[in-house]
Design an enzyme around this catalytic site. Structure first.
Site, PDB file in Angstrom:
ATOM      1  N   GLU A 115     -61.128-103.205  34.892  1.00 37.83           N
ATOM      2  CA  GLU A 115     -60.998-101.932  34.173  1.00 37.83           C
ATOM      3  C   GLU A 115     -61.287-102.215  32.704  1.00 37.83           C
ATOM      4  O   GLU A 115     -60.406-102.558  31.939  1.00 37.83           O
ATOM      5  CB  GLU A 115     -59.589-101.345  34.357  1.00 37.83           C
ATOM      6  N   HIS A 179     -61.757 -94.209  31.201  1.00 38.19           N
ATOM      7  CA  HIS A 179     -61.568 -94.471  29.762  1.00 38.19           C
ATOM      8  C   HIS A 179     -62.830 -94.028  29.039  1.00 38.19           C
ATOM      9  O   HIS A 179     -63.477 -94.810  28.352  1.00 38.19           O
ATOM     10  CB  HIS A 179     -61.228 -95.938  29.523  1.00 38.19           C
ATOM     11  N   ALA A 204     -56.827 -90.775  29.913  1.00 36.66           N
ATOM     12  CA  ALA A 204     -57.770 -91.559  29.102  1.00 36.66           C
ATOM     13  C   ALA A 204     -59.192 -91.042  29.294  1.00 36.66           C
ATOM     14  O   ALA A 204     -60.132 -91.785  29.551  1.00 36.66           O
ATOM     15  CB  ALA A 204     -57.685 -93.048  29.446  1.00 36.66           C
ATOM     16  N   ARG A 211     -65.306 -74.300  28.041  1.00 34.80           N
ATOM     17  CA  ARG A 211     -66.734 -74.379  27.717  1.00 34.80           C
ATOM     18  C   ARG A 211     -67.201 -75.814  27.540  1.00 34.80           C
ATOM     19  O   ARG A 211     -68.348 -76.059  27.199  1.00 34.80           O
ATOM     20  CB  ARG A 211     -67.035 -73.566  26.447  1.00 34.80           C
ATOM     21  N   GLY A 233     -45.649 -88.239  38.741  1.00 31.51           N
ATOM     22  CA  GLY A 233     -44.811 -87.238  38.095  1.00 31.51           C
ATOM     23  C   GLY A 233     -44.824 -87.354  36.579  1.00 31.51           C
ATOM     24  O   GLY A 233     -44.192 -86.553  35.894  1.00 31.51           O
ATOM     25  N   HIS A 235     -48.022 -88.930  34.802  1.00 27.21           N
ATOM     26  CA  HIS A 235     -49.414 -88.901  34.332  1.00 27.21           C
ATOM     27  C   HIS A 235     -50.088 -87.546  34.490  1.00 27.21           C
ATOM     28  O   HIS A 235     -51.037 -87.240  33.765  1.00 27.21           O
ATOM     29  CB  HIS A 235     -50.240 -89.975  35.050  1.00 27.21           C
ATOM     30  N   ASP A 257     -51.836 -97.673  39.676  1.00 28.80           N
ATOM     31  CA  ASP A 257     -51.931 -98.218  38.310  1.00 28.80           C
ATOM     32  C   ASP A 257     -50.629 -98.947  37.972  1.00 28.80           C
ATOM     33  O   ASP A 257     -50.157 -98.937  36.831  1.00 28.80           O
ATOM     34  CB  ASP A 257     -52.225 -97.103  37.293  1.00 28.80           C
ATOM     35  N   LEU A 292     -48.772 -94.213  27.227  1.00 30.45           N
ATOM     36  CA  LEU A 292     -48.539 -94.558  28.634  1.00 30.45           C
ATOM     37  C   LEU A 292     -49.302 -95.835  28.971  1.00 30.45           C
ATOM     38  O   LEU A 292     -50.473 -95.977  28.630  1.00 30.45           O
ATOM     39  CB  LEU A 292     -49.001 -93.431  29.565  1.00 30.45           C
TER      40      LEU A 292
END
Ligand code: ZN
Length: 366
Positions: A115, A179, A204, A211, A233, A235, A257, A292
């Site tokens: 990641e 990300h 992220a 729009r 509950g 994120h 994660d 987070l």
């Protein structure tokens, strides 16, 4: 051996009847007539994003660390996973890639989820900014040579990202957008290159606006992109998760994660996440800057959370197994079918884990 269950989850549907395992560790059949079956057999869970578990940070784990993390993951129904490394200095990533065990005792290791480090500077979340890199094919080649990479999260809008996507696809490695500050248009360009999944949708990431729907809107609007979500509950708001389910039924993959604090049974404390000291309090994990920094989530809890939103149980279980396996294109895990390795989670009527099998071997018995 019969499992003595009432039903099995097959391709997202509940099929009544018992399940039989062969002596060779494969699944012999399902839908078998039986009286007094109890509980449900589901495919073993497949977690695409595990930074750490059971007190172990995988970026710094040795073989014994993998064993301990693996045992703790099995307790939560995970029978296959991708150790996940966030952005870190090249030397650290190379060392971590080299330390991944070839043969794991616990759950199957499907390869590494890298990641980063080719991420958008404005969407790093908790990734250390000094470890972020602009797209660099030579660096990517060195990382590919260092260990078994199976999935790479990158920001597709960065200059030079297209070349990385093509390089990874040439190696048969799955690319996920994450990300990222990609607009819908930039996301569509990546999807045109064959990218078919998005890392922790909405987190992220450029926010959805009416729009300017960004990559989140682009991914939800298509029907061929699998969206990964962290359903802890924290994120995502429940309304957001419900919208995601309605737009992406059958192409939603649950990920945890998880970081080292998950699966420890502790509710407050701190652990490392790569170079960061990360604290958790009441189920919320934050880095030093308050952002987070991963989750305390387990896959069985993610399943329960999705089911609690009104998603049928079989489809919630599919989102934890079959769909994530599809992301990395591995057809031998995440499904119950005759002849496939018997990676099975048996749940009781209260959605508690009763038994977990890997390759037909009982690894967890309640
Ligand atoms: Zn992330």
């Amino acid at each position: 051996m019969r499992l003595g269950v009432e039903a099995a989850v097959v391709d997202g549907e509940l099929v009544p009847g018992d399940v039989e395992l062969s002596d060779d560790g494969t699944l012999a059949g399902y839908g078998l007539a039986s009286a007094n079956g109890r509980g449900v057999a589901a495919p073993g869970f497949v977690d695409l994003q595990v930074n750490g578990f059971g007190g172990v940070d995988l970026l710094e784990a040795d073989t014994d660390g993998y064993r301990r993390a693996g045992e703790a993951l099995l307790e939560t129904g995970v029978t296959s996973y991708l150790p996940t490394f966030i952005s870190a200095p090249e030397d650290d990533l190379v060392a971590a890639l080299a330390a991944v065990p070839v043969i794991a005792e616990g759950p199957r290791i499907l390869g590494v989820h890298l990641e980063g480090p080719f991420l958008a500077p404005s969407r790093l979340g908790t990734h250390p900014p000094e470890a972020r890199r602009d797209p660099d094919p030579a660096l990517l080649e060195r990382l590919l040579a260092a260990g078994p990479i199976r999935l790479v999260t990158l920001a597709p809008e960065l200059a030079g990202a297209d070349a990385l996507i093509e390089l990874l696809h040439d190696h048969g490695i799955t690319v996920s957008c994450g990300h990222t500050n990609a607009t819908a248009e930039e996301a569509e360009a990546a999807f045109e290159l064959g990218v078919r999944t998005v890392t922790h949708l909405f987190n992220a990431m450029r926010p959805f606006r009416h729009r300017d729907p960004g990559i989140a809107g682009a991914a939800l609007a298509r029907d061929d992109v699998i969206v990964q979500i962290i359903l802890d509950g924290v994120h995502l708001a429940p309304e957001t998760a419900r919208i995601v389910w309605r737009a992406a039924t059958g192409r939603l993959a649950l990920v945890t994660d998880a970081f080292a604090g998950a699966g420890t049974g502790m509710s407050n404390g701190s652990y490392s996440l790569g170079s960061l000291e990360v604290t958790f309090r009441d189920g919320v994990v934050r880095g030093p800057d308050g952002v987070l920094a991963g989750s305390m989530l387990t896959m069985i809890d993610a399943v329960r959370n999705l089911h609690a939103l009104g998603v049928p149980l079989a489809q919630a279980l599919e989102a934890a197994s079959t769909v994530p396996a599809r992301v990395v294109g591995i057809s031998t895990v995440g499904r119950l079918d005759a002849g496939l390795p018997a990676d099975v989670v048996v749940l009781d009527d209260n959605l508690r884990i009763d038994r977990v099998f890997v390759g037909g071997e009982a690894r967890v018995v309640a």
